[in-house]
Design a protein around this motif. Sequence first.
Motif, PDB file in Angstrom:
ATOM      1  N   ALA A  62       0.574  -1.377   0.137  1.00  0.00           N
ATOM      2  CA  ALA A  62       0.025  -0.030  -0.045  1.00  0.00           C
ATOM      3  C   ALA A  62       0.742   1.462   0.117  1.00  0.00           C
ATOM      4  CB  ALA A  62      -0.815  -0.142   1.318  1.00  0.00           C
ATOM      5  N   ARG A  63       1.945   1.486   0.772  1.00  0.00           N
ATOM      6  CA  ARG A  63       2.771   2.221   0.827  1.00  0.00           C
ATOM      7  C   ARG A  63       3.633   2.595  -0.581  1.00  0.00           C
ATOM      8  NH1 ARG A  63       8.102   2.792   0.928  1.00  0.00           N
ATOM      9  NH2 ARG A  63       8.491   0.602   1.464  1.00  0.00           N
ATOM     10  N   ARG A  64       3.909   1.499  -1.413  1.00  0.00           N
ATOM     11  CA  ARG A  64       4.643   1.843  -2.706  1.00  0.00           C
ATOM     12  C   ARG A  64       3.510   2.266  -3.374  1.00  0.00           C
ATOM     13  NH1 ARG A  64       8.686  -3.400  -3.389  1.00  0.00           N
ATOM     14  NH2 ARG A  64      10.424  -2.415  -2.192  1.00  0.00           N
ATOM     15  N   VAL A  65       2.403   1.505  -3.557  1.00  0.00           N
ATOM     16  CA  VAL A  65       1.457   2.020  -4.756  1.00  0.00           C
ATOM     17  C   VAL A  65       1.094   3.434  -4.418  1.00  0.00           C
ATOM     18  CG1 VAL A  65      -1.073   1.764  -5.406  1.00  0.00           C
ATOM     19  CG2 VAL A  65       0.613  -0.142  -5.035  1.00  0.00           C
ATOM     20  N   GLY A  66       0.913   3.970  -3.127  1.00  0.00           N
ATOM     21  CA  GLY A  66       0.525   5.386  -2.831  1.00  0.00           C
ATOM     22  C   GLY A  66       1.667   6.129  -3.103  1.00  0.00           C
ATOM     23  N   ALA A  67       3.027   5.725  -3.053  1.00  0.00           N
ATOM     24  CA  ALA A  67       4.258   6.711  -3.592  1.00  0.00           C
ATOM     25  C   ALA A  67       4.208   6.746  -5.129  1.00  0.00           C
ATOM     26  CB  ALA A  67       5.389   5.991  -2.972  1.00  0.00           C
ATOM     27  N   GLN A  68       3.743   5.816  -5.572  1.00  0.00           N
ATOM     28  CA  GLN A  68       3.852   5.740  -7.250  1.00  0.00           C
ATOM     29  C   GLN A  68       2.746   6.345  -7.919  1.00  0.00           C
ATOM     30  OE1 GLN A  68       6.554   5.257  -9.070  1.00  0.00           O
ATOM     31  NE2 GLN A  68       7.467   5.082  -7.240  1.00  0.00           N
ATOM     32  N   ALA A  69       1.449   6.469  -7.042  1.00  0.00           N
ATOM     33  CA  ALA A  69       0.012   6.801  -7.953  1.00  0.00           C
ATOM     34  C   ALA A  69       0.109   8.066  -8.746  1.00  0.00           C
ATOM     35  CB  ALA A  69      -0.805   6.778  -6.622  1.00  0.00           C
ATOM     36  N   LEU A  70       0.781   9.208  -8.342  1.00  0.00           N
ATOM     37  CA  LEU A  70       0.940  10.409  -9.145  1.00  0.00           C
ATOM     38  C   LEU A  70       1.809  10.131 -10.442  1.00  0.00           C
ATOM     39  CD1 LEU A  70       1.015  13.039  -6.203  1.00  0.00           C
ATOM     40  CD2 LEU A  70      -0.966  12.239  -7.519  1.00  0.00           C
ATOM     41  N   TYR A  71       2.356   9.135 -10.394  1.00  0.00           N
ATOM     42  CA  TYR A  71       3.323   8.985 -11.657  1.00  0.00           C
ATOM     43  C   TYR A  71       2.294   7.969 -12.553  1.00  0.00           C
ATOM     44  CZ  TYR A  71       7.351  10.736  -9.063  1.00  0.00           C
ATOM     45  OH  TYR A  71       8.062  11.447  -7.980  1.00  0.00           O
ATOM     46  N   ILE A  72       1.642   7.333 -12.063  1.00  0.00           N
ATOM     47  CA  ILE A  72       0.949   6.181 -12.938  1.00  0.00           C
ATOM     48  C   ILE A  72      -0.251   6.621 -13.280  1.00  0.00           C
ATOM     49  CG2 ILE A  72       0.035   4.021 -12.873  1.00  0.00           C
ATOM     50  CD1 ILE A  72       3.252   4.322 -13.164  1.00  0.00           C
ATOM     51  N   PRO A  74      -2.021   9.873 -13.647  1.00  0.00           N
ATOM     52  CA  PRO A  74      -2.528  10.778 -14.824  1.00  0.00           C
ATOM     53  C   PRO A  74      -2.179  10.186 -16.362  1.00  0.00           C
ATOM     54  CG  PRO A  74      -1.357  11.783 -13.065  1.00  0.00           C
ATOM     55  CD  PRO A  74      -1.098  10.313 -12.631  1.00  0.00           C
ATOM     56  N   PRO A  75      -1.376   9.461 -16.587  1.00  0.00           N
ATOM     57  CA  PRO A  75      -1.315   9.014 -18.010  1.00  0.00           C
ATOM     58  C   PRO A  75      -2.491   8.233 -18.162  1.00  0.00           C
ATOM     59  CG  PRO A  75       0.960   9.004 -16.734  1.00  0.00           C
ATOM     60  CD  PRO A  75      -0.011   9.337 -15.793  1.00  0.00           C
ATOM     61  N   PHE A  76      -2.844   7.072 -17.065  1.00  0.00           N
ATOM     62  CA  PHE A  76      -3.932   6.246 -17.563  1.00  0.00           C
ATOM     63  C   PHE A  76      -5.192   6.892 -17.731  1.00  0.00           C
ATOM     64  CE2 PHE A  76      -0.815   2.943 -16.063  1.00  0.00           C
ATOM     65  CZ  PHE A  76      -1.319   1.804 -17.157  1.00  0.00           C
ATOM     66  N   ILE A  77      -5.588   7.835 -16.746  1.00  0.00           N
ATOM     67  CA  ILE A  77      -6.794   8.650 -16.859  1.00  0.00           C
ATOM     68  C   ILE A  77      -6.677   9.379 -18.126  1.00  0.00           C
ATOM     69  CG2 ILE A  77      -7.730  10.731 -15.934  1.00  0.00           C
ATOM     70  CD1 ILE A  77      -6.886   9.749 -13.050  1.00  0.00           C
ATOM     71  N   LEU A  81      -9.599   9.042 -21.098  1.00  0.00           N
ATOM     72  CA  LEU A  81     -10.495   9.887 -21.814  1.00  0.00           C
ATOM     73  C   LEU A  81     -10.354  10.041 -23.054  1.00  0.00           C
ATOM     74  CD1 LEU A  81      -9.909  12.616 -18.802  1.00  0.00           C
ATOM     75  CD2 LEU A  81     -11.894  11.207 -19.263  1.00  0.00           C
ATOM     76  N   ILE A  82      -9.058   9.965 -23.858  1.00  0.00           N
ATOM     77  CA  ILE A  82      -8.879  10.154 -25.422  1.00  0.00           C
ATOM     78  C   ILE A  82      -9.534   9.041 -25.665  1.00  0.00           C
ATOM     79  CG2 ILE A  82      -6.970   9.885 -27.083  1.00  0.00           C
ATOM     80  CD1 ILE A  82      -5.332  11.547 -25.114  1.00  0.00           C
ATOM     81  N   MET A  83      -9.271   7.678 -25.347  1.00  0.00           N
ATOM     82  CA  MET A  83      -9.977   6.385 -25.896  1.00  0.00           C
ATOM     83  C   MET A  83     -11.523   6.483 -25.800  1.00  0.00           C
ATOM     84  SD  MET A  83      -8.695   4.055 -27.383  1.00  0.00           S
ATOM     85  CE  MET A  83      -9.300   2.581 -27.939  1.00  0.00           C
ATOM     86  N   ASP A  84     -11.940   7.135 -24.669  1.00  0.00           N
ATOM     87  CA  ASP A  84     -13.448   7.245 -24.718  1.00  0.00           C
ATOM     88  C   ASP A  84     -14.017   8.428 -25.735  1.00  0.00           C
ATOM     89  OD1 ASP A  84     -16.004   6.876 -23.252  1.00  0.00           O
ATOM     90  OD2 ASP A  84     -15.761   9.013 -22.529  1.00  0.00           O
ATOM     91  N   TRP A  85     -13.315   9.481 -25.910  1.00  0.00           N
ATOM     92  CA  TRP A  85     -13.444  10.479 -26.707  1.00  0.00           C
ATOM     93  C   TRP A  85     -13.441   9.883 -28.157  1.00  0.00           C
ATOM     94  CZ3 TRP A  85     -10.446  12.168 -30.895  1.00  0.00           C
ATOM     95  CH2 TRP A  85     -11.138  13.280 -31.638  1.00  0.00           C
ATOM     96  N   ALA A  86     -12.482   9.068 -28.570  1.00  0.00           N
ATOM     97  CA  ALA A  86     -12.377   8.465 -29.928  1.00  0.00           C
ATOM     98  C   ALA A  86     -13.280   7.647 -30.157  1.00  0.00           C
ATOM     99  CB  ALA A  86     -10.959   7.994 -29.948  1.00  0.00           C
ATOM    100  N   THR A  87     -13.806   6.876 -29.111  1.00  0.00           N
ATOM    101  CA  THR A  87     -14.853   5.721 -29.357  1.00  0.00           C
ATOM    102  C   THR A  87     -16.232   6.422 -29.725  1.00  0.00           C
ATOM    103  OG1 THR A  87     -13.605   4.065 -27.833  1.00  0.00           O
ATOM    104  CG2 THR A  87     -16.105   3.794 -28.461  1.00  0.00           C
ATOM    105  N   HIS A  88     -16.433   7.486 -29.023  1.00  0.00           N
ATOM    106  CA  HIS A  88     -17.833   8.199 -28.983  1.00  0.00           C
ATOM    107  C   HIS A  88     -17.805   8.695 -30.551  1.00  0.00           C
ATOM    108  CE1 HIS A  88     -19.720   7.305 -25.431  1.00  0.00           C
ATOM    109  NE2 HIS A  88     -18.751   7.585 -24.840  1.00  0.00           N
TER     110      HIS A  88
END
Length: 106
Positions: A62-72, A74-77, A81-88
């Motif tokens: 949990a500590r390691r995931v929390g430390a890396q969450a801000l790096y991982i 935003p790109p996934f979000i 969003l881009i894939m959702d826009w492209a699909t619609h």
Amino acid sequence: MRPTQAMMGGGGDVPLGRFNKYLGGWGNLGGMKQKGIITYGISPNRQNPFAGAFHDAIFNTARRVGAQALYIAPPFIGAYLIMDWATHRNEYLNSKAGRAEFADEE
């Protein structure tokens, strides 16, 4: 006094130092004895190697995931969003309304 052949380990290929003195066996090549180094041991029967392993694994993960969450995250979000826009957009362009709106462009 020179060590005997028995102390030298037998054959003639015995490591002799600079002054023709026996250097010692493998791993103990004539150095001075170490002082101030204390080692402790415990019997394998008395050890508990997995004591608290699962508890520590949960919180360490949990500590390691929390430390890396801000790096991982935003790109996934952004990718989502881009894939959702492209699909619609693709669904709209391939619908009746989209074909009617953009029919003259092709």
